[in-house]
Design a protein around this motif. Structure first.
Motif, PDB file in Angstrom:
ATOM      1  N   ALA A 401      36.248  68.345 -38.850  1.00 12.59           N
ATOM      2  CA  ALA A 401      35.688  67.364 -39.820  1.00 12.59           C
ATOM      3  C   ALA A 401      37.011  66.670 -40.352  1.00 12.59           C
ATOM      4  N   VAL A 402      36.973  65.584 -40.429  1.00 15.89           N
ATOM      5  CA  VAL A 402      38.236  64.613 -40.896  1.00 15.89           C
ATOM      6  C   VAL A 402      37.606  63.923 -41.909  1.00 15.89           C
ATOM      7  N   SER A 403      38.220  63.877 -43.195  1.00 16.91           N
ATOM      8  CA  SER A 403      37.623  63.248 -44.312  1.00 16.91           C
ATOM      9  C   SER A 403      36.249  63.180 -44.680  1.00 16.91           C
ATOM     10  N   GLY A 404      35.717  64.564 -44.237  1.00 20.46           N
ATOM     11  CA  GLY A 404      34.411  64.795 -44.357  1.00 20.46           C
ATOM     12  C   GLY A 404      33.306  64.296 -43.346  1.00 20.46           C
ATOM     13  N   ARG A 405      33.894  64.007 -42.313  1.00 20.65           N
ATOM     14  CA  ARG A 405      33.181  63.222 -41.130  1.00 20.65           C
ATOM     15  C   ARG A 405      33.566  63.942 -39.731  1.00 20.65           C
ATOM     16  N   ARG A 406      32.332  64.559 -39.379  1.00 23.91           N
ATOM     17  CA  ARG A 406      32.678  65.343 -38.000  1.00 23.91           C
ATOM     18  C   ARG A 406      32.827  64.412 -36.943  1.00 23.91           C
ATOM     19  N   ILE A 407      33.793  64.784 -35.983  1.00 21.40           N
ATOM     20  CA  ILE A 407      34.334  63.970 -34.641  1.00 21.40           C
ATOM     21  C   ILE A 407      33.278  64.687 -33.793  1.00 21.40           C
ATOM     22  N   LYS A 408      32.477  63.633 -33.117  1.00 25.18           N
ATOM     23  CA  LYS A 408      31.535  63.880 -32.207  1.00 25.18           C
ATOM     24  C   LYS A 408      31.908  63.390 -30.587  1.00 25.18           C
ATOM     25  N   LEU A 409      31.953  64.396 -29.679  1.00 25.53           N
ATOM     26  CA  LEU A 409      32.268  64.291 -28.307  1.00 25.53           C
ATOM     27  C   LEU A 409      30.998  64.008 -27.617  1.00 25.53           C
ATOM     28  N   LYS A 410      30.869  62.510 -27.178  1.00 27.45           N
ATOM     29  CA  LYS A 410      29.546  62.186 -26.572  1.00 27.45           C
ATOM     30  C   LYS A 410      29.351  62.311 -25.060  1.00 27.45           C
ATOM     31  N   TYR A 411      30.384  61.970 -24.520  1.00 30.53           N
ATOM     32  CA  TYR A 411      30.276  61.752 -22.743  1.00 30.53           C
ATOM     33  C   TYR A 411      31.577  62.404 -22.204  1.00 30.53           C
ATOM     34  N   MET A 412      31.613  62.812 -20.967  1.00 31.79           N
ATOM     35  CA  MET A 412      32.860  63.187 -20.312  1.00 31.79           C
ATOM     36  C   MET A 412      32.647  63.118 -18.699  1.00 31.79           C
ATOM     37  N   SER A 425      34.547  60.209 -24.202  1.00 29.65           N
ATOM     38  CA  SER A 425      34.039  59.103 -25.076  1.00 29.65           C
ATOM     39  C   SER A 425      33.606  59.851 -26.520  1.00 29.65           C
ATOM     40  N   CYS A 426      34.375  59.652 -27.410  1.00 22.61           N
ATOM     41  CA  CYS A 426      33.927  60.230 -28.807  1.00 22.61           C
ATOM     42  C   CYS A 426      34.339  59.314 -30.012  1.00 22.61           C
ATOM     43  N   THR A 427      33.902  59.887 -31.164  1.00 25.93           N
ATOM     44  CA  THR A 427      34.171  59.040 -32.382  1.00 25.93           C
ATOM     45  C   THR A 427      35.429  59.326 -32.906  1.00 25.93           C
ATOM     46  N   ARG A 428      36.068  58.378 -33.229  1.00 31.96           N
ATOM     47  CA  ARG A 428      37.595  58.625 -34.163  1.00 31.96           C
ATOM     48  C   ARG A 428      38.526  59.325 -33.122  1.00 31.96           C
ATOM     49  N   SER A 429      38.681  59.127 -31.961  1.00 32.70           N
ATOM     50  CA  SER A 429      39.642  59.483 -31.154  1.00 32.70           C
ATOM     51  C   SER A 429      41.079  59.949 -31.481  1.00 32.70           C
ATOM     52  N   ASP A 430      41.632  58.891 -32.367  1.00 31.41           N
ATOM     53  CA  ASP A 430      42.757  59.069 -32.944  1.00 31.41           C
ATOM     54  C   ASP A 430      42.846  60.028 -34.028  1.00 31.41           C
ATOM     55  N   ALA A 431      41.750  60.638 -34.708  1.00 31.90           N
ATOM     56  CA  ALA A 431      42.222  61.783 -35.581  1.00 31.90           C
ATOM     57  C   ALA A 431      41.540  63.177 -34.791  1.00 31.90           C
ATOM     58  N   LEU A 432      41.479  63.063 -33.522  1.00 29.94           N
ATOM     59  CA  LEU A 432      41.335  64.471 -32.831  1.00 29.94           C
ATOM     60  C   LEU A 432      42.734  65.118 -32.767  1.00 29.94           C
ATOM     61  N   PRO A 433      42.689  66.257 -33.190  1.00 26.61           N
ATOM     62  CA  PRO A 433      43.962  67.040 -33.100  1.00 26.61           C
ATOM     63  C   PRO A 433      44.469  67.677 -31.783  1.00 26.61           C
ATOM     64  N   GLU A 434      45.687  67.766 -31.605  1.00 27.69           N
ATOM     65  CA  GLU A 434      46.042  68.188 -30.251  1.00 27.69           C
ATOM     66  C   GLU A 434      45.533  69.608 -30.129  1.00 27.69           C
ATOM     67  N   SER A 435      45.602  70.464 -30.947  1.00 28.80           N
ATOM     68  CA  SER A 435      44.994  71.815 -30.719  1.00 28.80           C
ATOM     69  C   SER A 435      43.427  71.851 -30.088  1.00 28.80           C
ATOM     70  N   TYR A 436      42.655  70.922 -30.247  1.00 27.67           N
ATOM     71  CA  TYR A 436      41.456  70.597 -29.828  1.00 27.67           C
ATOM     72  C   TYR A 436      41.736  70.396 -28.413  1.00 27.67           C
ATOM     73  N   THR A 437      42.507  69.588 -28.023  1.00 29.64           N
ATOM     74  CA  THR A 437      42.632  69.063 -26.590  1.00 29.64           C
ATOM     75  C   THR A 437      43.107  70.339 -25.666  1.00 29.64           C
ATOM     76  N   ARG A 438      43.946  71.081 -26.473  1.00 28.08           N
ATOM     77  CA  ARG A 438      44.423  72.390 -25.723  1.00 28.08           C
ATOM     78  C   ARG A 438      43.394  73.224 -25.306  1.00 28.08           C
TER      79      ARG A 438
END
Length: 472
Positions: A401-412, A425-438
């Motif tokens: 969660a970033v600033s109290g709002r959870r990032i949602k990954l919708k479609y791949m 396709s996701c919400t707030r892609s710019d806030a997703l940390p690199e560790s989650y991509t790994r």
């Protein structure tokens, strides 16, 4: 191609410049330094209406057979024997030398067609060198300028005269032509999202590594002949040379490249050109074999090469060469496996094969590893399977969660292969940390059996239809 032509002559008469002119590309390295070319380099040439295979060769010099110059001479003589015609290039600017006379005698003894080419004929004072060429006894010289493209029509006429029109212009094969356009989908049905791997398609493989790791020896062992120049000297290979052969019914096009040292050590212009040529071969290839010297593996440059190949998006296989020089093979193999996993985390699951280019040990296993890795590099996964997997991955490890709002990954979905690349396709892609991509990449590797190849994940945030209203 209808026939084969070898370009021969002493060093620094412009053979590689003429080769580049005939193939229409700067394939061969060209420099003022004599003896740049060492291996035979073939290419597809076009001269007006003539199409043929052209072979660039090393400059011929008198030398001991066991020396580097002697081995270069043997490669050139092999090219002459295999060719239908030789272009004997002399320098009209500097005139004839005793080496030219000796080479003319060697070509006469072989009894094959020869076209005498007087290069650099545009230079001031070249007339005397041009007329001296008559004394070689190989007929009328053809004046050209390989650098500026002058005299190419005369060269074409001389080649046709030496070979004869029937041999220079073979009859064209009849090709069946139809005006009916049949689409594959109409015959084979709707295209599957996960197409089968095509094991009949030719495969391009580049061989890279540090100097003297045994790259050329390895390719010679694959071919079963001394096609490439080898020896104890480091840095013999300069050009990236391509060779072809069949392995279990499949065409393999393999590129031998110059040894690549650390950038700080590469000072000479010629070595810079060789390294640039090797980098082009990596970008052109589909799969890259990184050859390690098993006696001194995992040098810093080895790790840089692996990282470079993966950043270019190429599939990679490690080959630990000179295995015949290892005494305690089991202990060394266990140590190499541990170091591979620890030092190359970005290439998790990369295939590593102990081989010996000198004895041929492990070459079948290396080729099988190449094919298996190429299958992964070409792999496609259906959208339905990817989205089921994405949903499960988020349940096991939800995005932060970033600033109290959870990032949602919708479609791949998978947007491309070679290497596999995915769009999420996701919400707030710019806030997703690199560790989650790994985390997602490692999950893809494990769950879809995709070791060793680079995997790309791109994110896209859908447009907010209320964004413009907020601004107002």
């Amino acid at each position: 191609m209808s026939f084969t032509v070898a370009i021969v002559g002493r060093p620094n008469v412009g053979k590689s410049t003429l080769f580049n002119r005939l193939v229409g590309k700067k394939l061969a390295l060209v420099d003022d330094t004599p003896g740049v070319t060492r291996d035979r380099r073939p290419g597809d040439a076009r001269l007006m209406d003539l199409k043929f295979t052209i072979v660039d060769t090393a400059g011929l010099e008198e030398a001991d057979a066991e020396s580097l110059l002697g081995r270069m001479r043997a490669q050139t003589e092999a090219a002459i024997d295999e060719a239908d015609l030789s272009l004997f290039v002399v320098d009209a600017k500097t005139g004839l030398t005793p080496v030219d006379t000796a080479l003319a005698e060697m070509l006469r003894r072989r009894g094959k067609p020869v076209v005498l080419v007087a290069n650099k004929a545009e230079a001031k004072g070249s007339d005397s060198g041009f007329y001296d060429a008559y004394t070689l006894g190989l007929g009328e010289p053809t004046p050209i300028s390989a650098e500026h493209g002058q005299g190419m029509l005369d060269l074409r006429d001389a080649i046709v005269a030496a070979l004869g029109k029937e041999r220079a212009y073979p009859p064209k094969e009849d090709v069946a032509v139809t005006d009916v356009d049949v689409r594959p989908s109409e015959v084979e049905g709707e295209e599957d999202e996960e197409p089968a791997y095509d094991d009949t398609k030719p495969l391009r493989v580049a061989i890279v590594g540090r100097p003297n790791a045994g790259k050329s020896t390895l390719i010679n062992r694959f071919l079963g002949e001394d096609r490439l120049l080898t020896g104890p000297e480091a840095g013999i290979t300069r050009d990236s040379i391509s060779v072809e052969w069949d392995w279990r019914g499949r065409t393999i096009k393999m590129f031998d490249t110059a040894g690549m040292r650390r950038k700080a050590r590469v000072i000479e212009k010629l070595e810079k050109l060789s390294v640039a040529d090797a980098l082009r071969a990596i970008r052109f290839a589909e799969l890259v074999v990184i050859v390690f010297d098993a006696t001194i593996p995992f040098e810093k440059q080895d790790l840089h090469l692996v990282d470079l190949v993966l950043r270019e998006g190429r599939a990679a296989v490690l080959a630990f060469n000179k295995w015949d020089m290892i005494e305690d093979t089991q202990a060394v193999l266990s140590d190499l496996r541990e170091k591979t996993e620890r030092l190359l985390p970005q290439a998790r699951g990369i295939r590593a094969v102990p081989i010996s280019g000198q004895t041929g040990r492990g070459l079948d296993k290396l080729m099988q590893a190449i094919i298996d890795t190429d299958k992964v590099w070409n792999k496609r996964i259906s959208t339905a399977r990817l989205n089921r997997w994405l949903e499960q991955a988020q349940v096991q490890h939800p995005p932060p969660a970033v600033s109290g709002r959870r990032i949602k990954l919708k479609y791949m979905t998978q947007v491309k292969a070679r290497p596999p690349a995915f769009m999420i396709s996701c919400t707030r892609s710019d806030a997703l940390p690199e560790s989650y991509t790994r985390y997602l990449i490692n999950g893809l590797r494990e769950d879809f059996d995709m070791p060793s190849v680079p995997i790309r994940i791109h994110y896209r945030s859908p447009d907010n239809p209320y964004e413009s209203k907020k601004k107002r």
